[in-house]
Enzyme design. Structure first.
Site: not given
Ligand code: DOR
Ligand code: ZN
Length: 432
Positions: A311, A307, A65, A325
């Site tokens: 972004h 997960d 978050f 990622p």
């Molecule tokens: O794809 C991912 N994004 N894997 C992770 O372990 C962290 C996460 C992120 O915080 O954006």
């Molecule tokens: Zn994560």
């Protein structure tokens, strides 16, 4: 409205062995009556749940978050909105915030902010190491005392095996557990896409699956040796699933979660060369997707965790090496799991276990129950109704998902938290 009658829904509550058509009368937020046929009466609002499933609402022990520090991507309010729209009323926020959640005051900050928003139960995971740097353990007991429900450096692995062993022992001895983002960074070597035909054909830096597999094996061996629990975050490869099966067979206290994207997508998502497909661990091949599906069906994988990793658009537009990622998940878990029910990997009872009851038990909480006398904490969804993923239907602040423009089956109609409707598909997010 202090009286609500949910009529004609099919109630599924695995913990209470319910899997049949029942009406539910809610009075002042509590389940007053659970019977086959309750007649509507004057003064009660009726929710028509024909063709819908009514189940305990869901629990996601792995969400980002981004608060404190990166609230331009998501904040506790928008994250909570996405959660309740996805049928979730309990979420555990990852500590890879800025600063990392490695101090009691930061743990309390997340809890208080979640309560202020009031849409769902927002709980924090504490960092395993100070600043998530992998060197020095945090004061786990103090963090637990402040409200951390488990410990992880997620986003990064604990590379040092000695530190990991100590963390496992310490967390286990205070009645909690560590969860690991399993990735040997030397093996991943700044790779971006799963090492296979797609990465090779497109010239995207490859990330071999053994980066995950060797770390899963290490953690399983440490769990066997110490007798302490370890939880594997976002398991994604076939060999990793087989390794967890092996460790469980030997009696290790290991659990594992899988994301909606690893259950449904392959590295084919890279074909348009866009970083919306970039996630850690990477999207893999068909046989890995099959392995995680069967793992979830058989119980080798314990439950689903999204997960959910928001972004901003400008970040996901960066070139492969520099793009962060992650992809959204909270609103896609239910449709993904329902697709597996439709394809006969498992039944609806298991679907509710992996979305709702098993993750709740993992963090030591009693799952919401559809029982007379209980506070209403439930979700009503239509498993066959479809909806389009787009900028309007996504309630997160960020919109990063390869699913944009696609249609998914399985629509949340109502989410109840703390006896109240917090989301409905017609009115959106309510109160809070
Ligand atoms: O794809 C991912 N994004 N894997 C992770 O372990 C962290 C996460 C992120 O915080 O954006
Ligand atoms: Zn994560």
């Amino acid at each position: 409205m202090s009286l609500i009658l949910i009529k004609n829904g099919h109630v599924v509550d695995p913990e209470n062995n319910i899997n049949k058509k029942l009406d539910i009368l809610i009075e002042k937020g509590k389940i007053k009556k659970l019977e086959e046929n309750i007649e509507p009466f004057a003064g009660c609002e009726v929710i028509d749940a024909t063709d819908c499933i009514v189940s305990p609402s869901f629990c996601d022990i792995h969400v980002h978050f981004r608060d404190p520090g990166q609230t331009y991507k998501e904040d506790i309010r928008t994250g909570s909105m996405a959660a309740v729209a996805g049928g979730y009323t309990t979420v555990v926020c990852m500590p890879n915030t800025i600063p990392a959640l490695d101090e009691p005051s930061l743990i309390r900050y997340v809890i208080e902010k979640g309560e202020e928003v009031g849409l769902c139960r927002v709980l924090p995971a504490g960092a395993i190491t100070k600043g998530r740097k992998g060197k020095e353990l945090t004061e786990m007991w103090l963090l637990k005392d402040a409200g951390a429900v488990y410990f992880t450096d997620d986003g990064a692995p604990v590379m040092d095996s000695f530190i990991m062993r100590k963390a496992m022992e310490y967390a286990g001895s205070i009645g909690t557990f560590v969860a690991d983002h399993c990735e040997d960074l030397n093996l991943s070597n700044n790779g971006v896409a799963h090492e296979g035909e797609i990465a090779a054909a497109l010239g995207i830096p490859p990330l071999p699956p053994e980066a995950e597999d060797t770390m899963v094996a290490r953690d399983c061996i440490l769990a066997l040796r110490t007798g302490m629990p370890v939880h594997i975050c976002h398991i994604s490869s076939k060999v990793a699933v087989e390794t967890v099966a092996w460790a469980k067979a030997l009696g290790a206290n290991v659990t594992a979660e899988v994301t909606p994207h690893h259950l449904s997508l392959t590295d084919d998502e890279w074909l348009d060369f866009h970083c919306k497909a970039k996630v850690s661990p990477p999207l893999r091949e068909h046989e890995d997707v099959e392995a995680v599906r069967w793992g979830l069906a058989s119980g080798i994988i314990d439950f689903v965790a999204t997960d959910h990793a928001p972004h901003a658009h400008h970040e996901k537009m960066l070139e492969h090496q520099h793009c962060p990622p992650g992809m959204l998940g909270l609103q896609f878990a239910l449709p993904t799991v329902l697709e597996l029910v439709k394809k006969d990997y498992f039944d609806i009872n298991r679907a509710i276990q992996v979305l709702a009851t098993e993750p709740m038990k993992k963090i030591g909480l009693k799952p919401p129950a559809i029982k007379e006398g209980e506070t209403a904490e439930l979700v009503i969804f239509n498993p066959t109704e479809s909806w389009e993923v787009n900028e309007e239907t996504i309630l997160s602040k960020s919109k990063n998902t390869p699913l944009l423009g696609r249609k998914l089956r399985g629509k949340v109609k109502f989410t109840f938290y703390n006896g109240k409707i917090v989301y409905s598909d017609t009115s959106g997010v309510c109160c809070g």
